[in-house]
Design an enzyme around this catalytic site. Structure first.
Site: not given
Length: 1000
Positions: A754, A815, A942
């Protein structure tokens, strides 16, 4: 004054003679005048009388510059004459010198005169055909005598040239002839010794006093091997001579065996029977060694060398240094763990002991340990735990005592050592919310156990490499900076070396009386070797050096802000430091640095706050004057940011004191050696050693000192997580932080899918605008540091999992993404290393990750097994540092890399309080967190790694990545967790992408 003295002398004379002055006519005439002098009469009318009476006396004196020759006193006798002769006043000086036969004498200066006052100099010469033998000049002394002896003039006699000698030289110049008295001095070349007289003189008979000497080659005998040891020779045939002579002992017996020597030659030996290397010398041969030849010593298995490891044949036919010995290595009793037992009772080198736990208890730490070099047990402390407490049993240190048996959250246990042992590590440890114990595991150090050179070498090598990468003084760092500058050239960025911070390097040398000048010199050589590695430069980001010695007082030799701005200047100054004697005032030395030197250097050099300051303290004993140094060391570490390394040498060192001075972790900042010989070995090893940074999962100092953020986390230490990557996206002329990542191979970075999609439009980001940095800890201050490696425009390619469908479904499934560093591989060093990866469920074996030998060791274990081992994991990143309960983030991300320990959760816990539909949590995910402790990953983290430390099958430990920071339902919100990509289940995809696109 002279008249009074004369009168007194006359009275004395007359009184002694018992005479009185008659007043009748005298029958002695006046004595007459004395040139350059005065006649003194007894009465004033005496000079006026025509005659003087019998027994009348007179006294003579001379003017300055003259001395009386003749009687000082004269008396009128009955026959009308004066006693003695008429005296004279003659000039003071030496008598006229005699001329040598067949020679002449003349004054060196002044007009020709018969007078030779004090200080006069005369010169002798000979008639033609004669030569002067003896001194050519003489001087008139205060005693009115000529110095030396009168020379002689002898017929000219010459000696023939005595000639030159092989393997030697002579000190005279080449003369046309050698006269009587000339001499020649002979000397031999290095490696040769003089036989005969070094000086020969031309004699009066035209011959020399002796024949010229000869120069014989200096040869050393084979040195005796130590008991339980060997002598090793690594020489060329030029260094060895084989006389093939039989040996005899004092009783006349032949073939007495020499020490068994292991010969390793680099060329064909001079002797026929040694045609292969590694040959043992026996009594059949007599091996002799030329000057400069070296031998090395080693000990048999289970023994450790005490003394010099290497010796050299010297000009006096002796081997340098003392004869070494081999001492048996024995470890202390390792004891038995609580609720367990020990199997094995031999504690000699190489012997192993095993540990067992009682039923119902699980063994933690090393189940088997063996006695290693230095008299220490390898492995980690063994403990038996029943899993009934929040934290596992912290164990009891060998030769130590633990106080406290409750291991629940908030409980504290204390440790102390048995008498005679030094505590190193934390005296108290607290059971934390994370389930781990605070502080460092303590050990109780035996004064007679030490680090081996092999133990210290990889640690200190990595320290040296790390220091090298903090400064722009060395070629390696300049190369990385040049790459960084080239990568940024297209965007017009300016490379500011001053922003790199620089390095201030300090050395404290113990110069107390017990060290000795030779050992002190070894300490200086250690500093010299480090300086030559990191380099010195006057650049704003360069290295500057300060050196100080201490005994009872502190002696500064040079400071970082002194005008020594090149490596050569500092090395030369370091080698000139003198050795002094006295006590061991460690605290005073540290205080001097804290109060004076470091503040001055910071002000004078105008260093930024993040500049690195490191100190190496080399000592052979504990403080015995000036007080306890621990508090001064604490202030230096905490207030001035000084990183302190301590090297203690000898069993007189207090290891507790060394540990109190050194930075944490102690095992990386505190080193102990048995003697200075080993420090000398270590210097040699460090100079030629290179660290293998390819082994995965080797973290730096993961124990931060300060409490910080990442939502309940802490500031990470520099170099703690060397696989941490930072990804950026260029918007206009600005680089915006994008995501974290982890280096899994030298040219591959693992991150989240992402990260490469616009969160609003869902469109894929342009690869050409993405950049990667490795070696970063602080996003604001590390940018231009030499340790940072950078990949910019057109230097990377990104690969996103083909089934990542977040833009369509809103689900962060699969992901995962890879970034290929296509322009060049990363340079592995202390700040850039790879993390270990789990094996996928579809493959087994050490090489199941990648089809490349470079990465066979990166696969640790199958994922299910790892999840069973890891109850807690560590997450790192630059994410938000405040608790969030929604997805509206306005807080700025942290500039400092953060780390947090989070607890793994069950699938049921992961879905129970999830506010999203249940299908958002898939089998390719897991969750973790501790909302009660407010510990969680957050936005900005992230792509970063979720990892835990595990023990390999070979008992070594490493960090393995289990997940990728993916998404969260808030940050550390009550009852909610962070969600991570389940890396073991996606390892087949990782393997496939790398196999298809290969390595650089």
């Amino acid at each position: 004054m002279n008249d009074q003295r004369t009168l007194l002398r006359a009275v004395y004379f007359l009184t002694f003679a018992g005479l009185t002055i008659p007043h009748v006519a005298s029958d002695c005439p006046q004595p007459g005048k004395i040139r350059h002098g005065t006649i003194h009469h007894l009465t004033g009318e005496g000079p006026l009388l025509e005659t003087l009476p019998e027994l009348y006396s007179i006294f003579y004196t001379c003017r300055d510059g003259y001395r009386l020759r003749g009687p000082e006193f004269r008396t009128c006798q009955a026959d009308g004459t004066w006693t003695g002769g008429q005296p004279q006043c003659v000039a003071r000086g030496c008598p006229k010198p005699e001329s040598p036969h067949h020679g002449f004498v003349g004054k060196v200066f002044g007009r020709r005169s018969r007078r030779f006052p004090v200080g006069s100099r005369i010169r002798y010469s000979c008639k033609p055909g004669f030569q002067l033998v003896g001194t050519s000049e003489r001087e008139c002394l205060d005693s009115y005598q000529w110095d030396g002896e009168t020379p002689k003039c002898q017929p000219n006699i010459f000696c023939d040239d005595p000639g030159w000698i092989d393997n030697g030289n002579r000190t005279d110049s080449v003369l046309p002839a050698f006269r009587v008295g000339d001499y020649v001095t002979y000397i031999c070349h290095d490696g040769f010794g003089l036989t005969g007289s070094a000086n020969i003189t031309c004699l009066q008979n035209g011959s020399w006093s002796d024949v010229p000497p000869s120069c014989q080659e200096v040869l050393c005998e084979v040195p005796e091997a130590p008991l339980d040891g060997e002598v090793h020779i690594l020489q060329t045939k030029k260094d060895l001579r084989n006389t093939r002579a039989n040996q005899t002992d004092t009783a006349g017996n032949s073939s007495v065996p020499l020490a068994t020597v292991n010969i390793t030659t680099t060329e064909e030996p001079l002797f026929e029977n040694f045609s292969t290397p590694d040959t043992n010398v026996t009594s059949a041969e007599r091996i002799l060694f030329r000057v400069g030849s070296t031998v090395k010593y080693s000990c048999a298995y289970g023994f450790e060398l005490s003394g010099p490891r290497q010796r050299t044949c010297q000009q006096n036919k002796e081997w340098s240094g003392v004869h070494p010995t081999c001492e048996e290595i024995i470890c202390s009793d390792p004891g038995s763990p609580e609720n367990g037992r020990k199997v094995g009772s031999s504690y000699r080198f190489g012997e192993r002991v095993q540990f067992r736990c009682q039923t119902g208890y699980t063994l933690h730490g090393s189940a088997e340990r063996w006695c290693s070099a230095g008299g220490r047990w390898n492995g980690t402390l063994t403990a038996c735990d029943d899993a009934k407490s929040y934290c596992i049993n912290p164990g009891v240190p060998i030769n130590g005592v633990k106080e406290g048996s409750s291991y629940n959250r908030g409980d504290v246990v204390k440790f102390r050592c048995k008498p005679g042992y030094d505590l190193v590590g934390s005296e108290e440890r607290e059971c934390l919310r994370s389930g781990f114990w605070s502080g460092e595991q303590p050990t109780c150090e035996d004064p007679n156990s030490f680090d081996s050179v092999g133990d210290i070498l990889p640690k200190l090598s990595q320290v040296w490499d790390g220091l090298q990468l903090t400064t722009s003084s060395n070629n390696k760092s300049k190369h990385i900076l040049d790459q960084f500058k080239t990568s940024n050239a297209t965007r017009g960025r300016v490379l500011d070396l001053g922003f790199a911070g620089g390095l201030d390097l300090y050395f404290l040398f113990d110069a107390s009386g017990s060290v000795g000048s030779d050992n002190f010199k070894i300490g200086l050589n250690f500093a010299t070797a480090l300086i030559q590695k990191v380099g010195v430069s006057a650049e704003p980001g360069g290295t500057r050096v300060g050196a100080f010695s201490f005994a009872s007082d502190v002696t500064p030799h040079f400071r970082p802000h002194d005008p020594l701005v090149t490596t050569e200047q500092v090395v030369d100054a370091m080698q000139q430091i003198p050795y002094t004697k006295g006590g061991t005032a460690t605290r005073l030395a540290l205080k001097f640095l804290r109060e004076s030197v470091i503040p001055e250097a910071v002000a004078e050099l105008d260093r930024p706050d993040e500049s690195k300051k490191a100190l190496f303290l080399i000592t052979d004993g504990k403080s015995n004057t000036g007080g306890d140094p621990s508090e001064e060391a604490r202030k230096l570490r905490e207030e001035l940011g000084l990183e302190i390394y301590t090297i203690g040498i000898s069993n007189d060192v207090s290891k507790t004191e060394l540990a109190s001075v050194a930075s944490s972790p102690k095992k990386e900042h505190m080193f102990t050696l048995k003697d200075y010989f080993r420090l000398e070995w270590l210097i040699d090893a460090l100079t030629n050693h290179s660290v293998d940074y390819s082994k995965c999962g080797q973290a730096g100092n993961t124990k931060p000192d300060s409490r910080a953020r990442i939502v309940g986390g802490q500031d990470a230490n520099e170099g703690a997580w060397p696989w941490q990557a930072a990804l950026f996206f260029r918007r206009g002329r600005h680089e915006l932080f994008l995501c974290g990542g982890s280096l899994i191979a030298a040219d591959w970075v693992l991150t989240a899918a992402h990260c490469f999609f616009n969160p609003i439009t869902g469109l894929r980001l342009d690869d050409t605008k993405i950049s990667v940095k490795l070696g970063v800890t602080n996003l604001d201050t590390d940018e231009f540091k030499p340790k940072v490696q950078y990949w910019g425009e057109n230097e990377i390619t990104t690969y996103v999992h083909q089934d990542y469908k977040q833009p369509d479904t809103g689900i962060y499934d699969n992901d995962i993404a890879l970034v290929h560093l296509v322009s060049r591989r990363g340079t592995l060093d202390p700040y850039v290393r790879t993390v270990c990866l789990p094996c996928s469920c579809a493959c087994t074996g050490a090489g199941c990750l990648l089809n490349s030998q470079d990465n066979e060791g990166n696969c640790v274990a199958e994922g299910t097994e790892l999840f069973n081992r890891c109850k807690y994991g560590v997450v790192t990143g630059w994410g938000h540092t405040k608790q969030q309960d929604n997805n509206r983030f306005r807080t700025r991300v942290s500039s400092q890399l953060q780390q947090v320990e989070v607890k793994l959760r069950t699938d049921e816990e992961c879905t129970k309080n999830l506010r999203l539909p249940a299908n958002h949590y898939t089998s390719r995910m897991f969750c973790a967190g501790d909302p009660e402790a407010q510990q969680d990953a957050c936005k900005g983290d992230s792509g970063g790694p979720f990892m835990c430390e595990v023990e390999r099958d070979d008992k070594t430990r490493c960090w393995v990545q289990l997940g990728i920071v993916s998404w969260g339902d808030g940050c550390a919100a009550e009852g909610r967790y962070g969600y991570y990509t389940h890396l073991p289940k996606l390892m087949p995809w990782v393997k496939d992408i790398i196999a298809r696109h290969g390595f650089n």
